[in-house]
Every structure is written in C-alpha cells, then in structure tokens.
Design a protein around this motif. Structure first.
Motif, PDB file in Angstrom:
ATOM      1  N   CYS A  88      48.353  63.329  10.662  1.00 12.65           N
ATOM      2  CA  CYS A  88      48.429  61.921  11.060  1.00 12.65           C
ATOM      3  C   CYS A  88      49.450  61.724  12.183  1.00 12.65           C
ATOM      4  O   CYS A  88      49.198  60.981  13.151  1.00 12.65           O
ATOM      5  N   GLU A  89      50.586  62.400  12.083  1.00  8.99           N
ATOM      6  CA  GLU A  89      51.605  62.284  13.119  1.00  8.99           C
ATOM      7  C   GLU A  89      51.120  62.870  14.441  1.00  8.99           C
ATOM      8  O   GLU A  89      51.370  62.310  15.522  1.00  8.99           O
ATOM      9  N   SER A  90      50.411  63.997  14.364  1.00  5.35           N
ATOM     10  CA  SER A  90      49.892  64.618  15.584  1.00  5.35           C
ATOM     11  C   SER A  90      48.832  63.734  16.237  1.00  5.35           C
ATOM     12  O   SER A  90      48.821  63.563  17.463  1.00  5.35           O
TER      13      SER A  90
ATOM     14  N   LEU B 230      47.415  59.971  20.743  1.00  8.99           N
ATOM     15  CA  LEU B 230      46.840  58.701  21.194  1.00  8.99           C
ATOM     16  C   LEU B 230      47.856  57.803  21.874  1.00  8.99           C
ATOM     17  O   LEU B 230      47.479  56.829  22.514  1.00  8.99           O
ATOM     18  N   HIS B 231      49.144  58.120  21.741  1.00 13.84           N
ATOM     19  CA  HIS B 231      50.171  57.256  22.309  1.00 13.84           C
ATOM     20  C   HIS B 231      51.074  58.000  23.288  1.00 13.84           C
ATOM     21  O   HIS B 231      52.209  57.594  23.524  1.00 13.84           O
TER      22      HIS B 231
ATOM     23  N   GLN C  84      52.879  69.907  21.970  1.00 16.84           N
ATOM     24  CA  GLN C  84      53.209  68.560  21.514  1.00 16.84           C
ATOM     25  C   GLN C  84      52.099  67.958  20.669  1.00 16.84           C
ATOM     26  O   GLN C  84      52.353  67.411  19.597  1.00 16.84           O
ATOM     27  N   SER C  85      50.876  68.069  21.122  1.00 21.04           N
ATOM     28  CA  SER C  85      49.773  67.401  20.434  1.00 21.04           C
ATOM     29  C   SER C  85      49.026  68.301  19.460  1.00 21.04           C
ATOM     30  O   SER C  85      48.116  67.841  18.780  1.00 21.04           O
ATOM     31  N   LEU C  86      49.391  69.603  19.377  1.00 22.91           N
ATOM     32  CA  LEU C  86      48.716  70.567  18.509  1.00 22.91           C
ATOM     33  C   LEU C  86      47.245  70.706  18.875  1.00 22.91           C
ATOM     34  O   LEU C  86      46.371  70.795  18.014  1.00 22.91           O
TER      35      LEU C  86
ATOM     36  N   ILE D  37      40.618  70.268  21.308  1.00 24.07           N
ATOM     37  CA  ILE D  37      40.329  70.168  19.887  1.00 24.07           C
ATOM     38  C   ILE D  37      41.660  70.163  19.147  1.00 24.07           C
ATOM     39  O   ILE D  37      42.562  70.957  19.447  1.00 24.07           O
ATOM     40  N   LEU D  38      41.815  69.254  18.201  1.00 22.59           N
ATOM     41  CA  LEU D  38      43.042  69.153  17.425  1.00 22.59           C
ATOM     42  C   LEU D  38      43.033  70.203  16.320  1.00 22.59           C
ATOM     43  O   LEU D  38      42.053  70.334  15.583  1.00 22.59           O
TER      44      LEU D  38
END
Length: 232
Positions: free
Chosen positions: A113-115, A120-121, A138-140, A150-151
């Motif tokens: 959820c944090e990633s 998105l921000h 940073q975004s994984l 892809i996350l």
C-alpha cells in the motif's frame, strides 16, 4: 497518512486486515461490497483499494474495471484466495496494480500500500532512462526497455535487487535466501524456487520475456539482461 479502503465480504478477515493496517499507521475503512465502496468513494478520500475478487453482487473484477475508468488515480491491490495464473491475468488486466494471494503477511500488505501510494504521488522525479532494464528503488517497480512498469511485492523486490546487483553474474542461492530473511543452513529452498517461479511468470505475463530470469546450474539464478538500479 494513507487512506485505504478494504473491500472484503468475510467480516472476520475484513476486521483483521483493518486492524493490522490501522496499527501500522494508515487510515483504514472496511467495506463488505461494491455498493458500500461506491458510497465511501463518493464522500471520503481514498488512496489505495484492497479488493477481494469473490464478493456478493458485483465481483472484484467488475469493480476494478469500472474504477480504472472513473477513478484513474485510485491504486488497486487485489487480495484473493484465487492463485491460478488465469485468475492473476484477469485481475491484472482488469486494472489492478498488484495481485496478492491469501494468506498474506500484513507487513507485506502495508508495504505494498505504501509503495502504491508513493508511485501515484511522486513529484519532481527525473525521468528514467529508456534503455535497458531498470529496478526502481523508490517505487519497487521493474521496468523493461521502453515498456510499462510492473509493481513488485516487497519479497520480489528484495530478490530482484540481489539479482540486479549480481548481474551479469548469477546470484547465489544462499544470497537469495538471505534476502528472504532466512539463513542458508536451515532454509527450505523450495520456497525460493516457488518465489522465483512466480516472479518469472509475472515477468512473462507483463513483458513476454521470462528467459531473462533463469536458473544457473550449481550456483543459483541469473537475470540475463542488462539491468541497473534506479534511485529516482
């Protein structure tokens, strides 16, 4: 503070997820179905949606598809007991950002959820180079040359970091086991094989290049393509 909506029809499981995510510092609301979710989205700020597939009335796939259009900045993490490849494909194609299979460690769900929120921000972040593979610290995210990111789950990210740091040489099985938080001596390496098999399938589903991640006999595994760590 991240605002999270959890849509789950099993009341006990819903309460458990809401409780644990709340303890980790998030603002969490539990909802039983799509109708309750629509009312919530109409009146409350929501950054991340944790969405079950098997819901009464409208199912999770249908909800994800319409929210991808009506709420394009809402991150969606599917959390479901359906772990087959076909279910994952349908879930991701419906608009989910990530697909998690129950049971899931609440720490990993919180990290996801944090990633998603960070991705998105993000502001004032330099554009990633288009050439070569990138592992975004940073975004994984894993990003192919010129392709859509892809996350990764936190566990997948840790494994990819070890592979990227070792590339173009193979990463040792013991180093990969350590990345999963286990010493080599008492680790069941079938868990590592399962995790890497899922990661390989995820790469193949999204990028069509499963051969980039393969086993290296008597050593471990190798990411057989140029890759760099991207700090953002």
């Amino acid at each position: 503070m991240i605002h999270i909506a959890v849509v789950e029809d099993n009341e006990d499981l819903r309460d458990e997820v809401v409780f644990h995510l709340g303890r980790m510092g998030h603002c969490v609301t539990g909802l039983p179905d799509g109708t309750a979710l629509d009312r919530h989205l109409a009146s409350q700020p929501t950054d991340v949606l944790v969405l079950d597939l098997g819901l009464p009335g409208e199912d999770g796939v249908s909800i994800a598809r319409r929210l991808a259009v009506s709420h394009p900045r809402l991150a969606i993490a599917m959390l479901t007991a359906r772990g087959q490849l076909e279910d994952r494909l349908v879930g991701l194609e419906s608009g989910a950002d990530i697909y998690l299979v129950k049971p899931v460690d609440m720490r990993e769900l919180s990290a996801v959820c944090e990633s998603l929120y960070r991705r998105l921000h993000r502001v004032d972040v330099p554009e990633r180079p288009a050439e070569g593979w990138q592992l975004d610290m940073q975004s994984l995210e894993l990003v192919p040359p010129g392709g859509a990111a892809i996350l990764l789950t936190p566990t997948e990210f840790k494994l990819m970091k070890v592979l990227a740091e070792a590339a173009p040489e193979p990463a040792r099985r013991g180093d990969l086991a350590a990345a999963m938080g286990h010493p080599e001596l008492d680790f069941d390496f079938r868990r590592l094989e399962t995790a890497l098999s899922r990661l390989r399938r995820k790469i193949e589903m999204r990028f069509g290049e499963a051969a980039t991640l393969r086993s290296a006999r008597n050593v471990g595994y190798v990411f057989a393509a140029p890759i760099r760590l991207w700090q953002g």
